[in-house]
Design an enzyme around this catalytic site. Sequence first.
Site, PDB file in Angstrom:
ATOM      1  N   TYR A 119     106.669 104.575  28.789  1.00 45.38           N
ATOM      2  CA  TYR A 119     105.528 104.982  27.959  1.00 45.38           C
ATOM      3  C   TYR A 119     105.780 106.381  27.409  1.00 45.38           C
ATOM      4  O   TYR A 119     106.221 107.274  28.131  1.00 45.38           O
ATOM      5  CB  TYR A 119     104.239 104.996  28.796  1.00 45.38           C
ATOM      6  CG  TYR A 119     103.043 105.459  28.006  1.00 45.38           C
ATOM      7  CD1 TYR A 119     102.260 104.555  27.303  1.00 45.38           C
ATOM      8  CD2 TYR A 119     102.702 106.820  27.936  1.00 45.38           C
ATOM      9  CE1 TYR A 119     101.177 104.967  26.548  1.00 45.38           C
ATOM     10  CE2 TYR A 119     101.622 107.249  27.182  1.00 45.38           C
ATOM     11  CZ  TYR A 119     100.863 106.318  26.489  1.00 45.38           C
ATOM     12  OH  TYR A 119      99.792 106.746  25.741  1.00 45.38           O
ATOM     13  N   GLU A 207     101.738 107.037  19.661  1.00 45.74           N
ATOM     14  CA  GLU A 207     101.931 106.367  20.952  1.00 45.74           C
ATOM     15  C   GLU A 207     103.007 105.296  20.840  1.00 45.74           C
ATOM     16  O   GLU A 207     102.966 104.480  19.918  1.00 45.74           O
ATOM     17  CB  GLU A 207     100.618 105.735  21.423  1.00 45.74           C
ATOM     18  CG  GLU A 207     100.722 105.168  22.829  1.00 45.74           C
ATOM     19  CD  GLU A 207      99.448 104.449  23.258  1.00 45.74           C
ATOM     20  OE1 GLU A 207      99.021 103.513  22.554  1.00 45.74           O
ATOM     21  OE2 GLU A 207      98.878 104.838  24.285  1.00 45.74           O
TER      22      GLU A 207
END
Length: 397
Positions: A119, A207
Amino acid sequence: MNIHEYQAKALLRDYGAPVSDGRVVLQSDQAKTAAGELDGPLWVVKAQIHAGGRGKGHFKEAEAGDKGGVRLAKSVEEAEAMAKQMLGRTLVTHQTGPAGKQVNRIYIEAGSGIERELYLALLVDRQTSRVSFVCSTEGGMDIEDVAANTPEKILSFSVDPATGYQAFHGRRIAFALGLKGPQVKQCVALMGTLYKLFLDKDMEMLEINPLIVAEGGDLKVLDAKFGFDGNALYRHADIAALRDETEEDPKELAASKYDLNYVALDGEIGCMVNGAGLAMATMDIIKLYGAEPANFLDVGGGATKEKVTEAFKIITSDPNVKGILVNIFGGIMRCDIIAEGVIAAVKEVGLKVPLVVRLEGTNVEKGKEIIRNSGLNVIAADNLSDAAQKVVKAVKG
Ligand code: ADP
Ligand code: MG
């Protein structure tokens, strides 16, 4: 403003970040050709909506063979069938809310073999007043659960704006993500690219979930979600052109065209207020007296009759609105002008729910008189508390 995954990936590609080759399709009959232009043997068919959680999402009115909004195809024919099955249907994910979002675009991408899912995000950290990298070894589809259950697995690195991004930032991130050998160098370069993109385009949020270690060991961006600062869009015509209005709340879209600060909420009392502080206080006091606001709406300091009319149209177009509270402080604006605007707006758009008006400030007596003499069924209020109680009573009895 948010953009689609395929648009974000095009930007990443322009900046030299590693992304797979892909094609966007608007109609299912384009899907086979699009998939045929990509290298097999695996294709990923991805619903494009402005919400995450597509992989684990589900379609409304389930059909046989439904598998969520991100699917793996083993042939171009299968990719075509999947695109056909998803287009036009409503995908519900934990980010869309129960109403879901209609899928109007499909992205077909070359499939990647995955060793690890990581992530990575960049955001404006208000606590440090800096741009920060946020990363975790636990990438993939459940980052919200990681944040809730094992927050220590999410690490954050802020960048001093005086130095900007430096290689050591990238090495720290690489270390935190457990990267080895040539991956470290790739990570240093990729983080520099992302940081530059983030600043160049005045982004609010970037993101990448997941960033993967692909089979063979190279880093690759597999999903991308970008948000841009709306106040800076005037200097990014290329980004503004990526806006997909079908993804936005129609009421919020109409409001933005008239420069009204409007946020749709799910209560029953529509609010028209000037000034963000007064708007927040109005929402608070409505809650205090036991009801819920249907919206936040700041018509601004210099509200004109046209703006007030438009604000009314937006509020009354919301079927949840059972009563309206107009709460205006006449500072720069005079109360009599506001009262005339409100009356004109009500006459133009009609009024099917109770309307409470509270005016304060310059020419307040004149304003109240105009409302009294209008012949319209308007409930006048003397102060904020009185106004909130009256509108809650009118709605709830
Ligand atoms: P969302 O976050 O909205 O669920 P993603 O793009 O992250 O959508 O896709 C969900 C999952 O599907 C990813 O975590 C990854 O495991 C897999 N996936 C996505 N794109 C690809 C691809 N090009 N090749 C292989 N797997 C993919
Ligand atoms: Mg994702």
